[in-house]
Design an enzyme around this catalytic site. Sequence first.
Site, PDB file in Angstrom:
ATOM      1  N   GLY A   1       0.846  -1.196   0.000  1.00  0.00           N
ATOM      2  CA  GLY A   1       0.000   0.000   0.000  1.00  0.00           C
ATOM      3  C   GLY A   1       0.876   1.239   0.000  1.00  0.00           C
ATOM      4  O   GLY A   1       2.100   1.156   0.168  1.00  0.00           O
ATOM      5  N   LEU A   2       0.218   2.367  -0.168  1.00  0.00           N
ATOM      6  CA  LEU A   2       0.937   3.642  -0.240  1.00  0.00           C
ATOM      7  C   LEU A   2       1.650   3.952   1.081  1.00  0.00           C
ATOM      8  O   LEU A   2       1.272   3.409   2.135  1.00  0.00           O
ATOM      9  CB  LEU A   2      -0.058   4.769  -0.530  1.00  0.00           C
ATOM     10  CG  LEU A   2      -0.737   4.751  -1.899  1.00  0.00           C
ATOM     11  CD1 LEU A   2      -1.889   5.761  -1.922  1.00  0.00           C
ATOM     12  CD2 LEU A   2       0.274   5.064  -3.014  1.00  0.00           C
ATOM     13  N   SER A   3       2.606   4.846   1.014  1.00  0.00           N
ATOM     14  CA  SER A   3       3.220   5.351   2.242  1.00  0.00           C
ATOM     15  C   SER A   3       2.127   6.017   3.082  1.00  0.00           C
ATOM     16  O   SER A   3       1.331   6.803   2.563  1.00  0.00           O
ATOM     17  CB  SER A   3       4.304   6.376   1.869  1.00  0.00           C
ATOM     18  OG  SER A   3       4.821   6.958   3.033  1.00  0.00           O
ATOM     19  N   GLY A   4       2.046   5.640   4.341  1.00  0.00           N
ATOM     20  CA  GLY A   4       1.026   6.214   5.223  1.00  0.00           C
ATOM     21  C   GLY A   4      -0.309   5.494   5.185  1.00  0.00           C
ATOM     22  O   GLY A   4      -1.257   5.889   5.866  1.00  0.00           O
ATOM     23  N   SER A   5      -0.389   4.411   4.417  1.00  0.00           N
ATOM     24  CA  SER A   5      -1.683   3.706   4.297  1.00  0.00           C
ATOM     25  C   SER A   5      -2.014   2.912   5.575  1.00  0.00           C
ATOM     26  O   SER A   5      -3.173   2.600   5.828  1.00  0.00           O
ATOM     27  CB  SER A   5      -1.668   2.761   3.083  1.00  0.00           C
ATOM     28  OG  SER A   5      -0.609   1.829   3.185  1.00  0.00           O
ATOM     29  N   GLY A   6      -0.977   2.571   6.335  1.00  0.00           N
ATOM     30  CA  GLY A   6      -1.217   1.813   7.574  1.00  0.00           C
ATOM     31  C   GLY A   6      -0.573   0.432   7.569  1.00  0.00           C
ATOM     32  O   GLY A   6      -0.867  -0.385   8.452  1.00  0.00           O
ATOM     33  N   LYS A   7       0.330   0.179   6.640  1.00  0.00           N
ATOM     34  CA  LYS A   7       0.962  -1.152   6.550  1.00  0.00           C
ATOM     35  C   LYS A   7       1.631  -1.545   7.873  1.00  0.00           C
ATOM     36  O   LYS A   7       1.369  -2.613   8.416  1.00  0.00           O
ATOM     37  CB  LYS A   7       2.031  -1.179   5.429  1.00  0.00           C
ATOM     38  CG  LYS A   7       1.530  -0.859   4.043  1.00  0.00           C
ATOM     39  CD  LYS A   7       2.641  -0.934   3.007  1.00  0.00           C
ATOM     40  CE  LYS A   7       3.753   0.079   3.168  1.00  0.00           C
ATOM     41  NZ  LYS A   7       3.355   1.491   3.070  1.00  0.00           N
TER      42      LYS A   7
ATOM     43  N   SER B   1       6.069  -1.926  -2.028  1.00  0.00           N
ATOM     44  CA  SER B   1       6.079  -2.892  -3.150  1.00  0.00           C
ATOM     45  C   SER B   1       5.105  -2.472  -4.248  1.00  0.00           C
ATOM     46  O   SER B   1       4.090  -3.121  -4.465  1.00  0.00           O
ATOM     47  CB  SER B   1       5.807  -4.314  -2.661  1.00  0.00           C
ATOM     48  OG  SER B   1       4.804  -4.397  -1.677  1.00  0.00           O
TER      49      SER B   1
HETATM   50  N1  LIG Z   1      10.519   8.376  -2.866  1.00  0.00           N
HETATM   51  C1  LIG Z   1       9.906   7.656  -1.940  1.00  0.00           C
HETATM   52  N2  LIG Z   1       8.785   6.963  -2.250  1.00  0.00           N
HETATM   53  C2  LIG Z   1       8.175   6.231  -1.294  1.00  0.00           C
HETATM   54  N3  LIG Z   1       8.605   6.118  -0.010  1.00  0.00           N
HETATM   55  C3  LIG Z   1       9.723   6.789   0.342  1.00  0.00           C
HETATM   56  C4  LIG Z   1      10.422   7.574  -0.606  1.00  0.00           C
HETATM   57  N4  LIG Z   1      11.492   8.127   0.029  1.00  0.00           N
HETATM   58  C5  LIG Z   1      11.486   7.692   1.298  1.00  0.00           C
HETATM   59  N5  LIG Z   1      10.426   6.879   1.494  1.00  0.00           N
HETATM   60  C6  LIG Z   1      10.192   6.177   2.773  1.00  0.00           C
HETATM   61  O1  LIG Z   1      10.570   4.824   2.527  1.00  0.00           O
HETATM   62  C7  LIG Z   1       9.527   3.924   2.870  1.00  0.00           C
HETATM   63  C8  LIG Z   1       9.208   2.963   1.712  1.00  0.00           C
HETATM   64  O2  LIG Z   1      10.205   2.023   1.570  1.00  0.00           O
HETATM   65  P1  LIG Z   1       9.870   0.636   0.863  1.00  0.00           P
HETATM   66  O3  LIG Z   1      11.121  -0.155   0.946  1.00  0.00           O
HETATM   67  O4  LIG Z   1       8.646   0.084   1.459  1.00  0.00           O
HETATM   68  O5  LIG Z   1       9.568   1.092  -0.644  1.00  0.00           O
HETATM   69  S1  LIG Z   1       9.496   0.198  -1.956  1.00  0.00           S
HETATM   70  O6  LIG Z   1       8.729  -1.019  -1.631  1.00  0.00           O
HETATM   71  O7  LIG Z   1      10.849  -0.130  -2.382  1.00  0.00           O
HETATM   72  O8  LIG Z   1       8.810   1.030  -2.971  1.00  0.00           O
HETATM   73  C9  LIG Z   1       8.296   4.760   3.127  1.00  0.00           C
HETATM   74  O9  LIG Z   1       7.813   4.214   4.325  1.00  0.00           O
HETATM   75  P2  LIG Z   1       6.272   3.910   4.590  1.00  0.00           P
HETATM   76  O10 LIG Z   1       5.687   5.264   4.803  1.00  0.00           O
HETATM   77  O11 LIG Z   1       6.306   3.094   5.834  1.00  0.00           O
HETATM   78  O12 LIG Z   1       5.667   3.174   3.435  1.00  0.00           O
HETATM   79  C10 LIG Z   1       8.800   6.169   3.287  1.00  0.00           C
HETATM   80  O13 LIG Z   1       8.885   6.483   4.650  1.00  0.00           O
HETATM   81  N1  LIG Z   2      -6.955   2.325  10.362  1.00  0.00           N
HETATM   82  C1  LIG Z   2      -6.375   3.456  10.738  1.00  0.00           C
HETATM   83  N2  LIG Z   2      -7.125   4.468  11.195  1.00  0.00           N
HETATM   84  C2  LIG Z   2      -6.545   5.629  11.574  1.00  0.00           C
HETATM   85  N3  LIG Z   2      -5.230   5.891  11.502  1.00  0.00           N
HETATM   86  C3  LIG Z   2      -4.429   4.922  11.050  1.00  0.00           C
HETATM   87  C4  LIG Z   2      -4.953   3.663  10.649  1.00  0.00           C
HETATM   88  N4  LIG Z   2      -3.902   2.903  10.233  1.00  0.00           N
HETATM   89  C5  LIG Z   2      -2.798   3.648  10.367  1.00  0.00           C
HETATM   90  N5  LIG Z   2      -3.104   4.868  10.890  1.00  0.00           N
HETATM   91  C6  LIG Z   2      -2.147   5.956  11.137  1.00  0.00           C
HETATM   92  O1  LIG Z   2      -1.632   6.329   9.874  1.00  0.00           O
HETATM   93  C7  LIG Z   2      -0.252   6.683   9.985  1.00  0.00           C
HETATM   94  C8  LIG Z   2       0.554   5.885   8.970  1.00  0.00           C
HETATM   95  O2  LIG Z   2       0.548   4.531   9.336  1.00  0.00           O
HETATM   96  P1  LIG Z   2       1.782   3.583   9.024  1.00  0.00           P
HETATM   97  O3  LIG Z   2       1.428   2.269   9.617  1.00  0.00           O
HETATM   98  O4  LIG Z   2       3.056   4.220   9.436  1.00  0.00           O
HETATM   99  O5  LIG Z   2       1.712   3.504   7.433  1.00  0.00           O
HETATM  100  P2  LIG Z   2       2.727   2.845   6.400  1.00  0.00           P
HETATM  101  O6  LIG Z   2       3.527   1.816   7.126  1.00  0.00           O
HETATM  102  O7  LIG Z   2       1.854   2.264   5.333  1.00  0.00           O
HETATM  103  O8  LIG Z   2       3.558   3.995   5.900  1.00  0.00           O
HETATM  104  C9  LIG Z   2       0.154   6.425  11.434  1.00  0.00           C
HETATM  105  O9  LIG Z   2       0.162   7.657  12.099  1.00  0.00           O
HETATM  106  C10 LIG Z   2      -0.959   5.519  11.968  1.00  0.00           C
HETATM  107  O10 LIG Z   2      -1.182   5.727  13.333  1.00  0.00           O
END
Ligand SMILES: Nc1ncnc2c1ncn2[C@@H]1O[C@H](COP(=O)(O)OS(=O)(=O)O)[C@@H](OP(=O)(O)O)[C@H]1O
Ligand SMILES: Nc1ncnc2c1ncn2[C@@H]1O[C@H](COP(=O)(O)OP(=O)(O)O)[C@@H](O)[C@H]1O
Length: 198
Positions: free
Chosen positions: A32-38, A106
């Site tokens: 899922g997207l960055s910040g999606s809650g993975k 991913s």
């Molecule tokens: N350019 C760019 N695009 C997306 N994300 C970025 C980027 N630069 C840094 N980050 C931070 O790196 C985390 C994603 O790393 P991943 O190894 O999961 O990415 S990937 O699967 O290779 O696409 C991602 O973490 P999550 O927010 O937990 O998903 C970001 O915090």
């Molecule tokens: N179901 C949910 N409802 C509300 N907030 C959530 C939920 N899942 C995740 N969050 C919040 O969203 C933010 C991003 O979550 P995170 O697990 O770090 O995402 P990812 O790993 O995909 O980047 C965190 O602040 C987390 O507390």
Amino acid sequence: MSENIVWHQHLVSHKDRCEQKNQKPCVLWFTGLSGSGKSTVANAVETLLYENGNHSYLLDGDNVRHGLNKDLTFNDSDRVENIRRIGEVAKLFTDSGLIVLSAFISPFKADRQQVRDLFEKGQFIEVFVDTPLEICEQRDPKGLYKKARSGEIKNFTGLDSPYEKPEKADIHLKTDGKTIEALAQEVINYLRHGAFIK
Ligand SMILES: Nc1ncnc2c1ncn2[C@@H]1O[C@H](COP(=O)(O)OS(=O)(=O)O)[C@@H](OP(=O)(O)O)[C@H]1O
Ligand SMILES: Nc1ncnc2c1ncn2[C@@H]1O[C@H](COP(=O)(O)OP(=O)(O)O)[C@@H](O)[C@H]1O
């Protein structure tokens, strides 16, 4: 692949390790997207597994990029290599009998498929953490979307780098309005139903 390398059979088998742990190993592949809650949901699932007496390991994007994959950037070919390596690590850990949880964006379908192909049928469980971009951007817990919008970060997933959604995820978590506990429970139900855990 190098020649003159022969696969070594171990005395303690995969079956032995699974029986000892009283579980059927698998990989829960959160995407899922960055910040999606993975990470959040994967952590909640792992906590429930731990409380249930299961043996697991969580591979997390940010952490793995601090070590094993610290040589990799976010351009397309490095993301491909990132996922390839994680897939191989997940394969080793499931062979050890663990339930593996991985939390990486991913973004590319072909890479997720390549990891799936490493596993026996049913053992790779794709978990789509489906949170709309607008919500991820509102959350922006690390301030990365803000930086990407201002041009400080390039190739940011969902903005100027693609995210290819799974079309038929094994578990589709529509996160909108759901609590983290409820989402984690959906995953646990899937594992119980598939007899991965008791
Ligand atoms: N350019 C760019 N695009 C997306 N994300 C970025 C980027 N630069 C840094 N980050 C931070 O790196 C985390 C994603 O790393 P991943 O190894 O999961 O990415 S990937 O699967 O290779 O696409 C991602 O973490 P999550 O927010 O937990 O998903 C970001 O915090
Ligand atoms: N179901 C949910 N409802 C509300 N907030 C959530 C939920 N899942 C995740 N969050 C919040 O969203 C933010 C991003 O979550 P995170 O697990 O770090 O995402 P990812 O790993 O995909 O980047 C965190 O602040 C987390 O507390």
